[in-house]
Design a protein around this motif. Structure first.
Motif, PDB file in Angstrom:
ATOM      1  N   ARG A 273       0.659  -1.121  -0.042  1.00 34.53           N
ATOM      2  CA  ARG A 273      -0.025  -0.062   0.042  1.00 34.53           C
ATOM      3  C   ARG A 273       0.979   1.230  -0.180  1.00 34.53           C
ATOM      4  O   ARG A 273       0.451   2.366  -0.219  1.00 34.53           O
ATOM      5  CB  ARG A 273      -0.889   0.026   1.206  1.00 34.53           C
ATOM      6  CG  ARG A 273      -2.253  -0.356   0.994  1.00 34.53           C
ATOM      7  CD  ARG A 273      -2.640  -1.771   0.432  1.00 34.53           C
ATOM      8  NE  ARG A 273      -2.170  -2.916   1.363  1.00 34.53           N
ATOM      9  CZ  ARG A 273      -2.006  -3.894   1.107  1.00 34.53           C
ATOM     10  NH1 ARG A 273      -2.242  -4.358  -0.141  1.00 34.53           N
ATOM     11  NH2 ARG A 273      -1.816  -4.891   2.038  1.00 34.53           N
ATOM     12  N   GLY A 274       2.040   1.074   0.183  1.00 36.97           N
ATOM     13  CA  GLY A 274       3.025   2.205   0.376  1.00 36.97           C
ATOM     14  C   GLY A 274       3.484   2.223  -1.121  1.00 36.97           C
ATOM     15  O   GLY A 274       3.533   3.248  -1.797  1.00 36.97           O
TER      16      GLY A 274
ATOM     17  N   GLY B  72      -3.132   1.123  -9.630  1.00 38.03           N
ATOM     18  CA  GLY B  72      -2.591   0.618  -8.475  1.00 38.03           C
ATOM     19  C   GLY B  72      -3.175  -0.110  -7.470  1.00 38.03           C
ATOM     20  O   GLY B  72      -2.434  -1.256  -7.017  1.00 38.03           O
ATOM     21  N   ALA B  73      -4.406  -0.149  -7.283  1.00 37.36           N
ATOM     22  CA  ALA B  73      -5.060  -0.829  -6.315  1.00 37.36           C
ATOM     23  C   ALA B  73      -5.106  -2.319  -6.937  1.00 37.36           C
ATOM     24  O   ALA B  73      -4.707  -3.608  -6.208  1.00 37.36           O
ATOM     25  CB  ALA B  73      -6.330  -0.237  -5.980  1.00 37.36           C
ATOM     26  N   ILE B  74      -5.466  -2.223  -8.131  1.00 32.93           N
ATOM     27  CA  ILE B  74      -5.419  -3.965  -8.772  1.00 32.93           C
ATOM     28  C   ILE B  74      -4.024  -4.581  -8.881  1.00 32.93           C
ATOM     29  O   ILE B  74      -3.693  -5.582  -8.344  1.00 32.93           O
ATOM     30  CB  ILE B  74      -5.949  -3.975 -10.166  1.00 32.93           C
ATOM     31  CG1 ILE B  74      -7.376  -3.254  -9.832  1.00 32.93           C
ATOM     32  CG2 ILE B  74      -5.938  -5.155 -10.826  1.00 32.93           C
ATOM     33  CD1 ILE B  74      -8.234  -3.334 -11.215  1.00 32.93           C
ATOM     34  N   VAL B  75      -3.073  -3.704  -9.303  1.00 33.81           N
ATOM     35  CA  VAL B  75      -1.576  -4.274  -9.388  1.00 33.81           C
ATOM     36  C   VAL B  75      -1.218  -4.658  -8.042  1.00 33.81           C
ATOM     37  O   VAL B  75      -0.661  -5.870  -7.764  1.00 33.81           O
ATOM     38  CB  VAL B  75      -0.709  -3.348  -9.908  1.00 33.81           C
ATOM     39  CG1 VAL B  75       0.891  -3.774  -9.764  1.00 33.81           C
ATOM     40  CG2 VAL B  75      -1.049  -3.262 -11.406  1.00 33.81           C
ATOM     41  N   SER B  76      -1.340  -3.845  -6.965  1.00 37.29           N
ATOM     42  CA  SER B  76      -0.626  -4.247  -5.730  1.00 37.29           C
ATOM     43  C   SER B  76      -1.494  -5.295  -5.076  1.00 37.29           C
ATOM     44  O   SER B  76      -0.822  -6.125  -4.214  1.00 37.29           O
ATOM     45  CB  SER B  76      -0.753  -2.963  -4.651  1.00 37.29           C
ATOM     46  OG  SER B  76      -2.060  -2.488  -4.636  1.00 37.29           O
TER      47      SER B  76
ATOM     48  N   PHE C 142      -6.307 -11.039  -2.251  1.00 37.71           N
ATOM     49  CA  PHE C 142      -6.379 -10.234  -3.292  1.00 37.71           C
ATOM     50  C   PHE C 142      -7.588  -9.035  -2.785  1.00 37.71           C
ATOM     51  O   PHE C 142      -7.417  -7.802  -3.021  1.00 37.71           O
ATOM     52  CB  PHE C 142      -6.630 -10.757  -4.723  1.00 37.71           C
ATOM     53  CG  PHE C 142      -7.308  -9.707  -5.551  1.00 37.71           C
ATOM     54  CD1 PHE C 142      -6.477  -8.963  -6.335  1.00 37.71           C
ATOM     55  CD2 PHE C 142      -8.450  -9.910  -6.046  1.00 37.71           C
ATOM     56  CE1 PHE C 142      -6.959  -8.097  -7.142  1.00 37.71           C
ATOM     57  CE2 PHE C 142      -9.140  -9.071  -6.867  1.00 37.71           C
ATOM     58  CZ  PHE C 142      -8.083  -8.197  -7.571  1.00 37.71           C
ATOM     59  N   ILE C 143      -8.733  -9.558  -2.499  1.00 35.88           N
ATOM     60  CA  ILE C 143      -9.880  -8.903  -1.960  1.00 35.88           C
ATOM     61  C   ILE C 143      -9.642  -7.901  -0.773  1.00 35.88           C
ATOM     62  O   ILE C 143     -10.010  -6.797  -0.758  1.00 35.88           O
ATOM     63  CB  ILE C 143     -11.064  -9.697  -1.923  1.00 35.88           C
ATOM     64  CG1 ILE C 143     -11.434 -10.401  -3.092  1.00 35.88           C
ATOM     65  CG2 ILE C 143     -12.197  -8.983  -0.999  1.00 35.88           C
ATOM     66  CD1 ILE C 143     -12.676 -11.552  -2.940  1.00 35.88           C
ATOM     67  N   GLY C 144      -8.867  -8.606   0.158  1.00 38.23           N
ATOM     68  CA  GLY C 144      -8.446  -7.723   1.325  1.00 38.23           C
ATOM     69  C   GLY C 144      -7.478  -6.804   0.789  1.00 38.23           C
ATOM     70  O   GLY C 144      -7.434  -5.671   1.239  1.00 38.23           O
ATOM     71  N   GLY C 145      -6.531  -6.919  -0.364  1.00 37.66           N
ATOM     72  CA  GLY C 145      -5.751  -6.044  -0.616  1.00 37.66           C
ATOM     73  C   GLY C 145      -6.444  -4.652  -1.398  1.00 37.66           C
ATOM     74  O   GLY C 145      -5.823  -3.398  -1.187  1.00 37.66           O
ATOM     75  N   LEU C 146      -7.550  -5.090  -2.043  1.00 37.72           N
ATOM     76  CA  LEU C 146      -8.452  -3.873  -2.531  1.00 37.72           C
ATOM     77  C   LEU C 146      -9.015  -3.214  -1.401  1.00 37.72           C
ATOM     78  O   LEU C 146      -9.037  -1.897  -1.577  1.00 37.72           O
ATOM     79  CB  LEU C 146      -9.670  -4.763  -3.441  1.00 37.72           C
ATOM     80  CG  LEU C 146      -8.980  -5.227  -4.831  1.00 37.72           C
ATOM     81  CD1 LEU C 146     -10.252  -5.818  -5.432  1.00 37.72           C
ATOM     82  CD2 LEU C 146      -8.354  -4.203  -5.847  1.00 37.72           C
ATOM     83  N   ILE C 147      -9.288  -3.836  -0.414  1.00 35.50           N
ATOM     84  CA  ILE C 147     -10.190  -2.964   0.796  1.00 35.50           C
ATOM     85  C   ILE C 147      -9.063  -2.227   1.547  1.00 35.50           C
ATOM     86  O   ILE C 147      -9.412  -0.946   1.632  1.00 35.50           O
ATOM     87  CB  ILE C 147     -10.825  -4.251   1.560  1.00 35.50           C
ATOM     88  CG1 ILE C 147     -11.958  -4.588   1.016  1.00 35.50           C
ATOM     89  CG2 ILE C 147     -11.126  -3.247   2.946  1.00 35.50           C
ATOM     90  CD1 ILE C 147     -12.694  -5.965   1.681  1.00 35.50           C
TER      91      ILE C 147
END
Length: 141
Positions: free
Chosen positions: A41-42, A57-61, A102-107
């Motif tokens: 996220r950074g 960025g959200a999708i890639v990260s 992945f879903i957690g990363g989006l959130i």
């Protein structure tokens, strides 16, 4: 549990309560949560967002965050699947973990953008991982 406790039965967390609490409250945020949030996220979200868009960025990260969790998922064994799926236990488990992270990363990415701070995703990530450790501990008791 409201769901089958075998889903949380991870042999890495078959330990005394004090050890689990020390790990969940001190070691976990220092060894994993801070590193992952600073990286995903950074750096990755920040760089991608600056050069493309927040959504990109959200999708890639988040994809990278999901893939990052493949190796740790090999340590998890579960008997929660029906016997007809036991031959596919490890691939199903890994795919589930990658999709969930992945879903957690989006959130977590959305929280990063919403609050313009890494602190909120760090605290949420810490709470999620700490809760999972606590449920894993309870599954053994």
């Amino acid at each position: 549990f409201l769901i089958q406790s075998d889903l949380f039965k991870d042999s890495r967390y078959d330990q005394p309560l004090t050890e689990m609490l020390i790990y969940a409250l001190i070691a976990l945020p220092l060894r994993t949560v801070l590193l992952e949030e600073l990286l995903f996220r950074g750096l990755i979200l920040g760089y991608s967002q600056k050069h493309k868009s927040f959504l990109h960025g959200a999708i890639v990260s988040s994809i990278l965050f999901g893939l990052w969790h493949i190796l740790p998922s090999f340590g998890i064994k579960t008997t929660a699947l029906p016997s007809s799926l036991r031959d596919y236990q490890q691939p199903i488990l890994i795919l589930t973990i990658v999709l969930a992270t992945f879903i957690g990363g989006l959130i977590l990415s959305w929280l990063r953008k919403r609050y313009d701070s890494l602190l909120v995703p760090i605290v949420v990530h810490w709470a999620i991982n700490g809760s999972a450790m606590f449920f894993a501990y309870l599954a053994w008791k």
